[in-house]
Design an enzyme around this catalytic site. Structure first.
Site, PDB file in Angstrom:
ATOM      1  N   HIS A 158      84.646 -94.122 -66.659  1.00 47.42           N
ATOM      2  CA  HIS A 158      83.407 -94.637 -67.240  1.00 47.42           C
ATOM      3  C   HIS A 158      83.132 -96.049 -66.728  1.00 47.42           C
ATOM      4  CE1 HIS A 158      82.790 -91.601 -70.596  1.00 47.42           C
ATOM      5  NE2 HIS A 158      83.964 -91.253 -70.072  1.00 47.42           N
ATOM      6  N   ALA A 237      93.180 -90.565 -71.515  1.00 47.36           N
ATOM      7  CA  ALA A 237      92.484 -91.790 -71.936  1.00 47.36           C
ATOM      8  C   ALA A 237      92.916 -92.252 -73.318  1.00 47.36           C
ATOM      9  CB  ALA A 237      90.971 -91.608 -71.870  1.00 47.36           C
ATOM     10  N   ASP A 289      85.360 -80.032 -69.628  1.00 46.66           N
ATOM     11  CA  ASP A 289      85.140 -81.381 -69.075  1.00 46.66           C
ATOM     12  C   ASP A 289      84.592 -81.275 -67.654  1.00 46.66           C
ATOM     13  OD1 ASP A 289      85.008 -84.146 -69.277  1.00 46.66           O
ATOM     14  OD2 ASP A 289      87.036 -84.463 -68.549  1.00 46.66           O
ATOM     15  N   SER A 323      88.498 -87.807 -62.763  1.00 44.88           N
ATOM     16  CA  SER A 323      87.204 -87.922 -63.432  1.00 44.88           C
ATOM     17  C   SER A 323      86.740 -86.626 -64.083  1.00 44.88           C
ATOM     18  CB  SER A 323      86.131 -88.406 -62.450  1.00 44.88           C
ATOM     19  OG  SER A 323      86.066 -87.585 -61.311  1.00 44.88           O
ATOM     20  N   GLY A 324      87.374 -85.506 -63.803  1.00 46.43           N
ATOM     21  CA  GLY A 324      86.964 -84.256 -64.433  1.00 46.43           C
ATOM     22  C   GLY A 324      87.318 -83.065 -63.565  1.00 46.43           C
TER      23      GLY A 324
END
Length: 391
Positions: A158, A237, A289, A323-324
Site C-alpha cells: 500500500h 501484514a 486477494d 502484492s497479491g
C-alpha cells in the site's frame, strides 16, 4: 478450475445422494422451477410431497453440492483494478461479473486498496451505479475498503503517501455519501487511542476487519470488544505468532466471535502454517486477494503508478514485495485438499458458507437461490474438480 456443461432446469428438480457442507450423511435437495432450494432432507427421510409430473431427478452419486463462492477480498480482474474505476473503463464491470461467475463465484466485495480519497469516491460512485442495475452473474455484495487507515510499518504494497490517521473525521471524508455500500473496512486498531472509530463504523452497519497492523494482543482484544469481528489475510501484514506475544493473530484465533480471512496460494502463507491455522480455529474463510491481472496470463502489468510482475499466479512489486495473486477463489479450495491439510467438506465450506457467515449472510439452506456447484473428488487421481450445476 474446472468447467463443464451445466444441467438445464425448466421444471422441479430433486438432487439426490448429495453431500452438503454442514449436513450429516447423504441429502436430497428439492429445487423448484424458480431455482429456489425448497428443502434439504436426509436421503433416509420419506418425502411426503406428491411428486410433480414434470419432476426431474439428478443422482449426483455422493458428490458434494454447495452454493457458489463468495470472495470478500478481490482487488480487480481482467486488467481492471477496482480503485482505478473511471467512466471510460466501467464497461469492464459486467465482463468481470461474468468472468467471476464462470470461475464459480456467486458474490464478491470489490476491494479498494489504499489510494487517494478522490479515487476511492470515484470508484464507490461507479460501483453504486452498477449495483443498482446488476442482474445475473456474480453479484457485488458491497465494497471492502482495505485502507487507508493502516499502520505504515505493516503497509506492505500500500502506498505510504495515501495512508490517513484513524479518526471519525477522516472516516467521514473517505466514505463521503457512500457509506451504505461499504460492507467491510480493514484498519489498524492501534491507530485510534480514543476507541471511538470501531463503534462508529458498526453504527453504520460496516463490518470492521483488523489488518495491516502492529496491534498487540491487548489492543486486538480491545478492538474485538468494541465490535471488530474480522481479520484481513491472516499472517500477512501483521506480527507473527510468538509464544510470549500472541499479537493480533493470536487474539483472533482464540476469540470465538472473530473470523479470519486467509489466502491459500502457497505463497502468502506456507501450507504448514495454514495447517496450524486450520487446526487452531473454526473461524476462517478463504479469500483470493486477486489483483487486476486475474484472468490474464503471467507478465508485467501496471499497478497504480507502479508495476507488478505476475509469475505462476503470484504478483510482486519490483523490489520483491508480495502484492497479491491472480488465482481465482476456488483454486484455494483445491489447493487445501491437494496439500492434504483439509478435508473436502471443510475446504468447500471455507469458500462458500464461511464468507457468507462472516458478513451475516446465510449459507446453503432452504429458501436460498439454487446457484449450485457440484464437486467431485477423484480418489485415484487425488483431484478435486467442480462444475456449475444449473444454468
Amino acid at each position: 478450475m474446472t468447467k463443464a456443461t451445466p444441467t438445464a432446469i425448466a421444471q422441479n428438480l430433486n438432487i439426490i445422494n448429495a453431500r452438503v457442507p454442514g449436513y450429516q450423511g447423504l441429502q436430497m435437495l428439492l429445487i423448484n422451477q424458480q431455482r429456489i432450494i425448497e428443502q434439504i432432507l436426509p436421503m433416509t427421510t420419506v418425502c411426503k410431497r406428491v411428486p410433480s409430473p414434470d419432476l426431474q431427478v439428478l443422482d449426483v452419486a455422493g458428490d458434494w453440492i454447495s452454493l457458489g463462492g463468495v470472495d470478500l477480498q478481490i482487488n480487480g480482474a481482467l486488467g481492471l483494478a477496482f480503485p482505478e474505476l473511471k467512466a471510460d473503463n466501467a464497461h469492464l464491470l459486467p465482463k468481470i461479473t461474468q468472468f467471476l461467475g464462470n470461475v464459480g463465484v456467486d458474490g464478491f466485495l470489490p476491494t479498494l486498496v489504499t489510494t487517494s480519497i478522490e479515487n476511492i469516491q470515484r470508484s464507490l460512485s461507479i460501483i453504486t451505479d452498477f449495483i443498482s442495475s446488476q442482474t445475473t452473474d456474480a453479484q457485488i455484495l458491497g465494497v471492502h475498503l482495505e485502507g487507508p487507515f493502516l499502520n505504515a510499518q505493516k503497509r506492505g504494497a500500500h502506498p505510504a503517501e495515501y495512508l490517513l490517521p484513524l479518526t471519525i473525521e477522516q472516516i467521514k471524508r473517505v466514505l463521503g455519501d457512500y457509506s451504505q455500500i461499504v460492507k467491510v473496512i480493514t484498519l489498524a486498531p492501534e491507530l485510534d487511542p480514543t476507541h471511538q472509530v470501531i463503534p462508529y463504523l458498526r453504527s453504520l452497519g460496516i463490518t470492521v476487519s483488523l489488518g495491516h497492523s502492529q496491534a498487540t494482543d491487548a489492543q486486538a482484544q480491545q478492538a474485538f470488544k468494541l465490535g471488530a469481528t474480522m481479520v484481513t489475510h491472516a499472517f500477512n501484514a501483521m506480527p507473527p505468532l510468538h509464544h510470549r506475544e500472541p499479537g493480533l493473530l493470536g487474539a483472533a484465533i482464540t476469540h470465538p466471535g472473530v473470523m479470519c480471512g486467509f489466502i491459500a496460494d502457497g505463497e502468502h502463507v506456507t501450507p504448514t502454517m495454514l495447517q496450524i491455522l486450520l487446526r487452531a480455529t473454526p473461524g476462517l474463510f478463504l479469500v483470493s486477494d486477486a489483483l487486476a491481472p486475474l484472468g490474464l496470463p503471467d507478465g508485467v502489468y501496471p499497478w497504480d503508478s507502479r508495476q507488478i510482475e505476475v509469475k505462476n499466479g503470484t504478483a510482486r512489486l519490483p523490489d520483491g514485495t508480495l502484492s497479491g495473486t491472480t488465482l481465482p477463489l476456488l483454486t484455494g479450495v483445491q489447493n487445501l485438499v491437494t496439500w492434504g491439510i483439509c478435508d473436502v467438506e471443510r475446504a468447500i465450506a471455507l469458500a462458500t458458507d464461511a464468507p457468507r457467515k462472516a458478513i451475516g449472510n446465510p449459507g446453503i439452506s432452504p429458501s436460498q437461490p439454487a446457484n449450485l456447484l457440484r464437486w467431485h473428488w477423484d480418489e485415484t487421481r487425488k483431484e478435486l474438480t467442480w462444475q456449475r450445476l444449473l444454468n
